[in-house]
Design a protein around this motif. Structure first.
Motif, PDB file in Angstrom:
ATOM      1  N   SER A 141      -6.539   9.523  -2.496  1.00  0.00           N
ATOM      2  CA  SER A 141      -6.126   8.741  -3.776  1.00  0.00           C
ATOM      3  C   SER A 141      -5.648   9.542  -5.032  1.00  0.00           C
ATOM      4  O   SER A 141      -4.769   9.265  -5.590  1.00  0.00           O
ATOM      5  CB  SER A 141      -7.440   7.812  -4.254  1.00  0.00           C
ATOM      6  N   ILE A 142      -6.421  10.428  -5.294  1.00  0.00           N
ATOM      7  CA  ILE A 142      -5.869  11.483  -6.278  1.00  0.00           C
ATOM      8  C   ILE A 142      -4.898  12.123  -5.883  1.00  0.00           C
ATOM      9  O   ILE A 142      -3.915  12.263  -6.954  1.00  0.00           O
ATOM     10  CB  ILE A 142      -7.189  12.721  -6.449  1.00  0.00           C
ATOM     11  N   TRP A 151       6.733  10.412  -4.449  1.00  0.00           N
ATOM     12  CA  TRP A 151       6.412  10.280  -3.051  1.00  0.00           C
ATOM     13  C   TRP A 151       5.784   9.021  -2.951  1.00  0.00           C
ATOM     14  O   TRP A 151       5.226   8.789  -1.669  1.00  0.00           O
ATOM     15  CB  TRP A 151       5.932  11.362  -2.472  1.00  0.00           C
ATOM     16  N   ASN A 152       5.106   8.332  -3.981  1.00  0.00           N
ATOM     17  CA  ASN A 152       4.332   7.262  -3.832  1.00  0.00           C
ATOM     18  C   ASN A 152       4.974   6.240  -4.846  1.00  0.00           C
ATOM     19  O   ASN A 152       5.277   6.742  -5.918  1.00  0.00           O
ATOM     20  CB  ASN A 152       2.976   7.496  -4.004  1.00  0.00           C
ATOM     21  N   THR A 153       4.516   5.135  -4.769  1.00  0.00           N
ATOM     22  CA  THR A 153       4.703   4.031  -5.823  1.00  0.00           C
ATOM     23  C   THR A 153       3.305   3.778  -6.563  1.00  0.00           C
ATOM     24  O   THR A 153       2.167   4.012  -5.592  1.00  0.00           O
ATOM     25  CB  THR A 153       5.006   2.511  -5.126  1.00  0.00           C
ATOM     26  N   TYR A 154       3.290   3.458  -7.722  1.00  0.00           N
ATOM     27  CA  TYR A 154       1.754   3.216  -8.240  1.00  0.00           C
ATOM     28  C   TYR A 154       1.135   2.302  -7.767  1.00  0.00           C
ATOM     29  O   TYR A 154      -0.105   2.261  -7.646  1.00  0.00           O
ATOM     30  CB  TYR A 154       2.248   2.861  -9.894  1.00  0.00           C
ATOM     31  N   PHE A 155       1.856   1.239  -7.300  1.00  0.00           N
ATOM     32  CA  PHE A 155       1.278   0.013  -6.484  1.00  0.00           C
ATOM     33  C   PHE A 155       0.349   0.722  -5.304  1.00  0.00           C
ATOM     34  O   PHE A 155      -0.674   0.145  -5.162  1.00  0.00           O
ATOM     35  CB  PHE A 155       2.135  -0.874  -6.094  1.00  0.00           C
ATOM     36  N   ILE A 159      -3.924   0.481  -4.840  1.00  0.00           N
ATOM     37  CA  ILE A 159      -4.447   0.001  -3.806  1.00  0.00           C
ATOM     38  C   ILE A 159      -5.479   0.991  -3.308  1.00  0.00           C
ATOM     39  O   ILE A 159      -6.821   0.833  -3.055  1.00  0.00           O
ATOM     40  CB  ILE A 159      -3.705  -0.390  -2.664  1.00  0.00           C
ATOM     41  N   ARG A 160      -5.051   2.244  -2.827  1.00  0.00           N
ATOM     42  CA  ARG A 160      -5.854   3.455  -2.590  1.00  0.00           C
ATOM     43  C   ARG A 160      -7.064   3.650  -3.393  1.00  0.00           C
ATOM     44  O   ARG A 160      -8.162   3.685  -2.884  1.00  0.00           O
ATOM     45  CB  ARG A 160      -4.913   4.512  -2.377  1.00  0.00           C
TER      46      ARG A 160
END
Length: 197
Positions: A141-142, A151-155, A159-160
């Motif tokens: 998650s970190i 590389w990721n969305t904050y959403f 969730i993670r």
């Protein structure tokens, strides 16, 4: 590189499906054979008596292997993404992989040493599996937050992290209540003396 190969996304889905089937199949056999009560038995209780013990052990060991493959793919993916972005130290990624692999080894121990046959080894395996799993999820998650927004969305990160927090919260009562339980058999009646190990 493996993480760039199309189709590797099926491995995490296979891991979840296979693991769920392992729990459901061993539960169904244990209930139908009368080895456990149908209302919320411990997962390990559904894998203590033959024939479900063999099925449980085999399927959970395959789940552990699929977990190793999934974590290695995730490790390679982060390494590849990190080449261009440098969002996390490589040592953090390696550490996360090692923690995840420890959890998979714990799963293998749980699958191999039944709850009532070798309870102390089974319990150590469960502690390693769940403890390492919580740490691995938190580290991932970190890492996800560090890789935002490229590389990721904050959403997805939220969730993670929510799953990580729930896992951490659930881990504490698991340890507290597990330390209070001393089981040498599954079926017992109130007032019956149970030999502790």
């Amino acid at each position: 590189m493996l993480c760039c190969m199309p189709g590797v996304a099926f491995v995490p889905a296979l891991l979840v499906s296979w693991s769920s089937a392992a729990f459901i199949i061993s539960y169904a056999i244990a209930v139908l054979a009368g080895h456990v009560e149908p209302l919320v038995p411990y997962i390990s209780d559904t894998g203590t008596e033959p024939p479900e013990s063999g099925i449980f052990g085999f399927m959970i060991n395959i789940s552990a292997l699929l977990g190793v493959i999934t974590m290695y793919i995730r490790y390679l993916l982060i390494e590849k993404q990190n080449e261009s972005s440098h969002f996390v130290r490589s040592s953090c990624n390696v550490f996360s992989l090692c923690i995840g692999l420890m959890g998979c080894i714990g799963m293998g121990i749980v699958a191999t040493f039944q709850e009532l046959s070798v309870p102390s080894v089974h319990d150590i395996g469960a502690l390693v599996a769940f403890g390492s799993g919580v740490v691995y999820i938190t580290l991932q998650s970190i890492i996800s937050y560090k890789s935002c927004p490229q590389w990721n969305t904050y959403f997805v990160c939220h969730i993670r992290m929510a799953i990580s927090v729930i896992s951490c919260i659930a881990f504490v009562p698991m340890i507290v209540f597990a330390s209070q339980i001393s089981m040498t058999k599954i079926d017992w009646t109130p007032g019956e003396k149970v030999k502790s190990y």
